[in-house]
Enzyme design. Structure first.
Site, mmCIF file in Angstrom:
data_model
loop_
_atom_site.group_PDB
_atom_site.id
_atom_site.type_symbol
_atom_site.label_atom_id
_atom_site.label_comp_id
_atom_site.label_asym_id
_atom_site.label_seq_id
_atom_site.Cartn_x
_atom_site.Cartn_y
_atom_site.Cartn_z
ATOM 1 N N SER A 102 45.586 35.669 38.079
ATOM 2 C CA SER A 102 44.392 36.506 37.930
ATOM 3 C C SER A 102 43.937 36.445 36.482
ATOM 4 O O SER A 102 44.749 36.559 35.560
ATOM 5 C CB SER A 102 44.714 37.948 38.324
ATOM 6 O OG SER A 102 43.594 38.782 38.130
ATOM 7 N N HIS A 106 36.621 39.335 28.816
ATOM 8 C CA HIS A 106 35.557 40.157 28.245
ATOM 9 C C HIS A 106 35.310 39.649 26.825
ATOM 10 O O HIS A 106 36.211 39.661 25.988
ATOM 11 C CB HIS A 106 35.956 41.630 28.219
ATOM 12 C CG HIS A 106 36.167 42.225 29.575
ATOM 13 N ND1 HIS A 106 35.116 42.513 30.419
ATOM 14 C CD2 HIS A 106 37.301 42.582 30.240
ATOM 15 C CE1 HIS A 106 35.595 43.026 31.544
ATOM 16 N NE2 HIS A 106 36.909 43.076 31.462
ATOM 17 N N HIS A 116 35.543 36.669 35.934
ATOM 18 C CA HIS A 116 36.727 37.045 36.707
ATOM 19 C C HIS A 116 37.093 35.888 37.622
ATOM 20 O O HIS A 116 36.219 35.238 38.207
ATOM 21 C CB HIS A 116 36.433 38.297 37.540
ATOM 22 C CG HIS A 116 37.362 38.469 38.693
ATOM 23 N ND1 HIS A 116 37.014 38.102 39.984
ATOM 24 C CD2 HIS A 116 38.627 38.944 38.758
ATOM 25 C CE1 HIS A 116 38.029 38.355 40.790
ATOM 26 N NE2 HIS A 116 39.018 38.863 40.083
ATOM 27 N N ASN A 118 40.507 34.542 40.335
ATOM 28 C CA ASN A 118 41.880 34.632 40.827
ATOM 29 C C ASN A 118 42.065 33.723 42.030
ATOM 30 O O ASN A 118 41.116 33.453 42.775
ATOM 31 C CB ASN A 118 42.274 36.076 41.169
ATOM 32 C CG ASN A 118 41.680 36.546 42.474
ATOM 33 O OD1 ASN A 118 42.205 36.263 43.552
ATOM 34 N ND2 ASN A 118 40.574 37.265 42.395
ATOM 35 N N THR A 119 43.267 33.224 42.180
ATOM 36 C CA THR A 119 43.651 32.515 43.398
ATOM 37 C C THR A 119 45.068 32.943 43.746
ATOM 38 O O THR A 119 45.861 33.270 42.866
ATOM 39 C CB THR A 119 43.581 30.979 43.249
ATOM 40 O OG1 THR A 119 44.196 30.584 42.021
ATOM 41 C CG2 THR A 119 42.142 30.492 43.266
ATOM 42 N N ARG A 120 45.370 32.928 45.027
ATOM 43 C CA ARG A 120 46.659 33.455 45.464
ATOM 44 C C ARG A 120 47.086 32.803 46.779
ATOM 45 O O ARG A 120 46.266 32.263 47.521
ATOM 46 C CB ARG A 120 46.566 34.967 45.656
ATOM 47 C CG ARG A 120 45.486 35.375 46.655
ATOM 48 C CD ARG A 120 45.176 36.855 46.628
ATOM 49 N NE ARG A 120 44.016 37.164 47.458
ATOM 50 C CZ ARG A 120 42.749 37.108 47.040
ATOM 51 N NH1 ARG A 120 42.501 36.760 45.783
ATOM 52 N NH2 ARG A 120 41.753 37.403 47.836
ATOM 53 N N HIS A 149 27.680 27.911 39.421
ATOM 54 C CA HIS A 149 27.737 27.728 40.871
ATOM 55 C C HIS A 149 27.951 26.262 41.244
ATOM 56 O O HIS A 149 28.661 25.966 42.218
ATOM 57 C CB HIS A 149 26.457 28.257 41.515
ATOM 58 C CG HIS A 149 26.460 29.734 41.727
ATOM 59 N ND1 HIS A 149 26.831 30.310 42.921
ATOM 60 C CD2 HIS A 149 26.158 30.765 40.887
ATOM 61 C CE1 HIS A 149 26.750 31.631 42.818
ATOM 62 N NE2 HIS A 149 26.336 31.929 41.589
ATOM 63 N N HIS A 179 27.561 52.030 46.015
ATOM 64 C CA HIS A 179 27.073 53.334 45.563
ATOM 65 C C HIS A 179 25.898 53.204 44.600
ATOM 66 O O HIS A 179 25.136 54.148 44.425
ATOM 67 C CB HIS A 179 28.210 54.134 44.913
ATOM 68 C CG HIS A 179 28.792 53.507 43.686
ATOM 69 N ND1 HIS A 179 29.511 52.336 43.719
ATOM 70 C CD2 HIS A 179 28.746 53.879 42.383
ATOM 71 C CE1 HIS A 179 29.894 52.025 42.495
ATOM 72 N NE2 HIS A 179 29.446 52.934 41.667
#
Length: 279
Positions: A102, A106, A116, A118-120, A149, A179
């Site tokens: 991960s 910043h 950001h 991450n791979t898992r 992209h 929200h």
């Protein structure tokens, strides 16, 4: 559970961590040399999980990267009964294995996007890959977004022409603050529960996603390394970082999974920005 699959996936995530940290330290060196500064380096700290496994946090706070963390972890054991409905394949005995990487960056400059990635790889009574990368610019530029992209599209198209449009859509839907009724950034790709019945192919794809990130993001950072910015732009960056915090605490699956599996809290919350303002 397949021991060989566990070992080769864990080894890859460690290797990718080393490549990313090396590249980010190189960027810090390039900037520091022109400014007469001492270049920042990653500081590593390991942690152990009570139920089994652990991980290593790599954190750097520099002149370019205000805070960048690259975490790897390999954890295993049993998930508490109250959480077993939330993860496929643990309903009966709760056993799981998870390994991954991960990364959250910043930047000091408000002109350089946060990122950001991450791979898992996860095994329960089922197994699958997941991950992706997304870009959060505070001052979006079309060319930059297209470049980001395009790197992931190229990785996707090697395997299946349907991957990119599907994973892009999933990214847009996932990184959406319900929200506030707004996206977190300009997207990228996001995939989960990837299992096509061909481990080698799914693993190769996940590796190529990591390589795509390694090729494109440092290029974006370097393109704006020496651009001047104003106090007003920095203020706007700090306010927009609040959206990042809101998403990670309210919606992020990785945050929830880490807390459900008794992961290291500091590593789980590593993604939060070092400074933020809420108005």
């Amino acid at each position: 559970m397949n021991i060989e699959n566990k070992e080769i996936t864990s080894s890859w995530f460690t290797n990718l961590r080393d490549l990313l940290c090396k590249e980010f330290e190189k960027i810090e060196e390039e900037y520091a040399q022109t400014k007469g500064l001492k270049p920042a380096k990653f500081v590593r700290s390991s942690w152990q999980r009570n139920g089994g496994g652990g991980g290593v946090m790599s954190l750097m706070k520099g002149a370019v990267f205000e805070k960048v963390g690259v975490n790897i972890s390999t954890v295993f054991g049993k998930i508490s009964p109250e959480f077993r409905n939330e993860i496929p394949g643990v309903e009966l005995d709760g056993k799981f294995f998870a390994t991954g990487i991960s990364l959250v960056a910043h930047l000091k400059s408000p002109l350089i996007p946060a990122m950001h990635f991450n791979t898992r790889y996860i095994e329960t009574s089922k197994s699958w890959f997941g991950g992706g990368g997304d870009l959060t610019p505070f001052y979006p530029e079309k060319n930059e977004t297209v470049k980001f992209h395009a790197a992931f599209k190229e990785a996707c198209d090697k395997y299946d022409s349907s991957y990119y449009p599907k994973f892009k859509k999933q990214c847009d839907e996932y990184f959406y603050l319900k929200h506030r009724k707004e996206p977190r950034g300009v997207g990228g790709i996001f995939y989960d529960y990837l299992n096509n019945g061909n481990f080698e192919q799914d693993f190769a794809f996940t590796q190529d996603v990591g390589k795509a990130l390694l090729s494109v993001y440092p290029e974006i950072v370097r393109s704006k390394l020496f651009l001047p910015w104003t106090a007003e732009q920095k203020e706007y960056q700090l306010i927009r970082r609040g959206r990042y915090v809101e998403f990670n605490l309210l919606y992020d699956r990785g945050t929830k999974f880490g807390l459900m599996t008794d992961g290291n809290v500091e590593a789980i919350l590593m993604s939060l920005p070092p400074e933020v303002k809420f108005n």
